[in-house]
Design an enzyme around this catalytic site. Sequence first.
Site, PDB file in Angstrom:
ATOM      1  CD  GLU A 243      -2.014  -1.090   3.096  1.00 10.04           C
ATOM      2  OE1 GLU A 243      -1.993  -0.033   3.759  1.00 10.04           O
ATOM      3  OE2 GLU A 243      -2.354  -2.172   3.560  1.00 10.04           O
TER       4      GLU A 243
ATOM      5  CE  LYS B 288       5.638   5.385   6.806  1.00  8.39           C
ATOM      6  NZ  LYS B 288       5.550   6.777   7.175  1.00  8.39           N
TER       7      LYS B 288
ATOM      8  CG  ASP C  33       4.349  12.494   5.024  1.00  7.05           C
ATOM      9  OD1 ASP C  33       4.366  12.216   6.228  1.00  7.05           O
ATOM     10  OD2 ASP C  33       5.150  13.276   4.490  1.00  7.05           O
TER      11      ASP C  33
ATOM     12  CE1 TYR D  92      -3.374  -3.633  11.989  1.00  4.33           C
ATOM     13  CE2 TYR D  92      -2.640  -1.727  13.257  1.00  4.33           C
ATOM     14  CZ  TYR D  92      -2.763  -3.100  13.105  1.00  4.33           C
ATOM     15  OH  TYR D  92      -2.253  -3.914  14.078  1.00  4.33           O
TER      16      TYR D  92
ATOM     17  CE  LYS E  17       9.449   7.026   5.910  1.00  6.33           C
ATOM     18  NZ  LYS E  17      10.287   7.904   6.530  1.00  6.33           N
TER      19      LYS E  17
ATOM     20  CB  CYS F 126      25.855  33.570  21.232  1.00  9.68           C
ATOM     21  SG  CYS F 126      24.091  33.248  21.379  1.00  9.68           S
TER      22      CYS F 126
ATOM     23  CB  CYS G 232      23.624  36.088  24.784  1.00 12.38           C
ATOM     24  SG  CYS G 232      24.732  34.681  24.726  1.00 12.38           S
TER      25      CYS G 232
ATOM     26  CB  CYS H 163      25.742  29.934  22.985  1.00 12.92           C
ATOM     27  SG  CYS H 163      25.623  31.234  24.220  1.00 12.92           S
TER      28      CYS H 163
ATOM     29  CB  CYS I 277      22.101  32.294  25.995  1.00 18.25           C
ATOM     30  SG  CYS I 277      21.844  32.332  24.223  1.00 18.25           S
TER      31      CYS I 277
HETATM   32  S1  IVH Z   1       0.052   0.374   8.960  1.00 17.35           S
HETATM   33  C1  IVH Z   1       1.288  -0.920  13.587  1.00 17.35           C
HETATM   34  N1  IVH Z   1      -0.244   1.492   6.624  1.00 17.35           N
HETATM   35  O1  IVH Z   1       3.062   5.431   9.096  1.00 17.35           O
HETATM   36  C2  IVH Z   1       1.386   0.124  12.562  1.00 17.35           C
HETATM   37  N2  IVH Z   1       0.673   2.830   8.373  1.00 17.35           N
HETATM   38  O2  IVH Z   1       5.714   5.070  10.426  1.00 17.35           O
HETATM   39  C3  IVH Z   1       0.432  -0.116  11.451  1.00 17.35           C
HETATM   40  N3  IVH Z   1       1.140   5.140   7.729  1.00 17.35           N
HETATM   41  O3  IVH Z   1       2.000   4.874  12.383  1.00 17.35           O
HETATM   42  C4  IVH Z   1       0.423   0.991  10.513  1.00 17.35           C
HETATM   43  N4  IVH Z   1       0.454   4.967   5.641  1.00 17.35           N
HETATM   44  O4  IVH Z   1       0.715   6.581  10.869  1.00 17.35           O
HETATM   45  C5  IVH Z   1       0.174   1.671   7.893  1.00 17.35           C
HETATM   46  N5  IVH Z   1      -0.627   2.323   4.491  1.00 17.35           N
HETATM   47  C6  IVH Z   1      -0.207   2.508   5.753  1.00 17.35           C
HETATM   48  C7  IVH Z   1       0.295   3.753   6.216  1.00 17.35           C
HETATM   49  C8  IVH Z   1       0.737   3.869   7.545  1.00 17.35           C
HETATM   50  C9  IVH Z   1       0.956   5.778   6.567  1.00 17.35           C
HETATM   51  C10 IVH Z   1       1.714   5.769   8.940  1.00 17.35           C
HETATM   52  C11 IVH Z   1       1.061   5.389  10.238  1.00 17.35           C
HETATM   53  C12 IVH Z   1       2.133   4.690  11.025  1.00 17.35           C
HETATM   54  C13 IVH Z   1       3.339   5.312  10.441  1.00 17.35           C
HETATM   55  C14 IVH Z   1       4.545   4.433  10.674  1.00 17.35           C
END
Ligand code: IVH
Length: 668
Positions: free
Chosen positions: A113, A115, A117, A226, A312, A406, A409, A424, A430
Amino acid sequence: MNNEEALNKITKLRNELADHNYKYYVLAQPEISDFDFDMKLKELEKLEAEFPQFADPNSPTQRVGSDISKDFEQVEHKYSMLSLSNAYSEEEIKDFDTRVKKIIETDCDYVCELKFDGSSISLTYENGELIRAVTRGDGVKGDDVTTNVRTIKSIPLKLRGNDYPANFEIRGEILMPFKVFDALNAKLEKAGEQLLANPRNTSAGTLKMKNSSVVASRKLDAYLYYMLGNDLPMDGHFENLQKAKEWGFKISDAIEVCKNLNEVYTFIKKWDTERHKLPVATDGVVIKVNSKKLQDNLGFTAKSPRWAIAYKFKAESVSTVLKSVSYQVGRTGAVTPVANLEPVHIAGTMVKRASLHNADIIQNHDLHIGDTVFVEKGGEIIPKITGVDVSKRHPMFSPVIFIENCPECKTPLIRKEGESAHYCPNEDGCPPQIKGKMEHFVSRKGMDIDGLGQETIELLYNEGFVKGITDFYQLKKGQLANLDRMGEKSALRILEGLETSKKVPFERVLFSLGIRFVGETIAKILVKKLHTIENIQAATFEELIDIDEIGDKIAESVIAWFSIEKHLQIIETLKQYGLQFKINENQLIGQTDKLKGLNIIISGTFEQHSRDELKKIIEKNGGKNVGSISKKTSYLLAGKNIGPSKLEKANKLKIPIISENDFLKMLK
Ligand code: IVH
């Protein structure tokens, strides 16, 4: 209209509106015009006003929020909200796969899936209705932001269909779409106000706003990924998410079941470019073991599940011009150079500044003002400079020379042997160091004093009301209430916060003191081993480094801190105010040395305790729970269904194998 007729009409309108909402925000396939939608909504609002006995917090009318300010209640998560371990290469994904297979000893499907952000959120549904939305917080407890979350149109307030479990939790990410973020920034720019850094921080900030009607206007979105609960419909994570989609949740279409690592790599390659077409920020791919049964078998480490990993994406790099360098002084006195850049767009957001970290980086890049530099946005909030295009350097450009005094200060800066940062040394005179220490003291992971943030501390400091952390406990209501944008109510809240902070456990008090290198974890370790501030103060270098996880650097820093008279006075004063400087009696109960020096590995499933409980028992009794078998392992604590390869290895290395009962007997 009589009551019965009104209720029928209200129910009908609610269902219709929820359905249109779903079609618009989740499926992106609207069926009626915005105008028609608004008409129906108005009609419902009117009826609800006329018949308040039929009010419902999950009615579509509640999505507009209200301006009633509400403090967030902290709630404990039923299941901790952990993070994911990261991978940056195919190699590391391969290692993950090897670790997984070693434990489950069978082949498995993975789900890939995106990730997302944003800010993570946990939603609880009971009988198909949203009852609670909680932020991640510190993973153990978070803020109840249900009122704000109800304004997010893609989150269902009532579920569709009827085959959902009576009770479950679903987690996901709240995001601010790039478009919304850019429009918000354009507005701020026009008004001459400070711009927002990126959509992630802005969505997190928005979720915590006191006024839910402002939240509603910010058009947040949410993707779920999840599900947790005892009676989820399927064993497959993928299959459960497809069910969740039917119930009305927004589940990304960027999801695939992969039979092998090659399919995983293909998914990653595809989405590394495709993701730029998405309306929200993504920064990687999450790879999860599909089967819940196998997930349970794999379990968790202290920080993250063993059944998932986050790959990542490499950061996007762009070039721009370095306009100037400014310097910031932090809580510890470390001076950080910051590059001021010609604004550029990176990864969907506008960037104007980049961290240069320290003098070495300036030197290594041989930076000149006016240089064309490459800027990257990594995991951190602040982007960094990764290189210089020397071909674009004009002979008239002058090199960046690190400051000697600095900026705040004017004290001459020092640089310790072997350290990269300039400091510093004027710790107590400071201003940014003083304010920084106070901010750290009251912060959430520290004394957690509600209402005392950066701004208030700045005001209190400028007024001369607080000059150090001990002064907080002498604040008077009048001093607080007369501050800018503060009132009696907020003043009382701060005073209450200070009063309750006197019960904050010793480990957090120790962390709050801001001793260099004594973060949350080290503070916990010190308290667990040494119990009182007197013992920590009296500990010798040898005693300190004898403690697991405490090395030379930390030991030296602790000793240096306690050798300063002023610090001892601070402790004395805080003690007099009633703060905790010794371990809580309850923490001591059951703590023994019975397993001291033993490395114990846990494997299989147990009858009387969960694996997590067993781990805690081992640690409470002075032992160490280890992850893999080696010559140094003292015992293999074996439950049911222990993997044959583990057994074999234990036998080969002649590691004694004990049952749950044997183990518990050892503690008697
Ligand atoms: S599964 C037990 N799936 O990334 C953790 N997390 O760095 C299960 N996140 O805490 C998380 N996309 O906030 C999961 N497709 C995805 C995600 C995802 C973003 C976030 C989530 C997690 C963090 C971990």
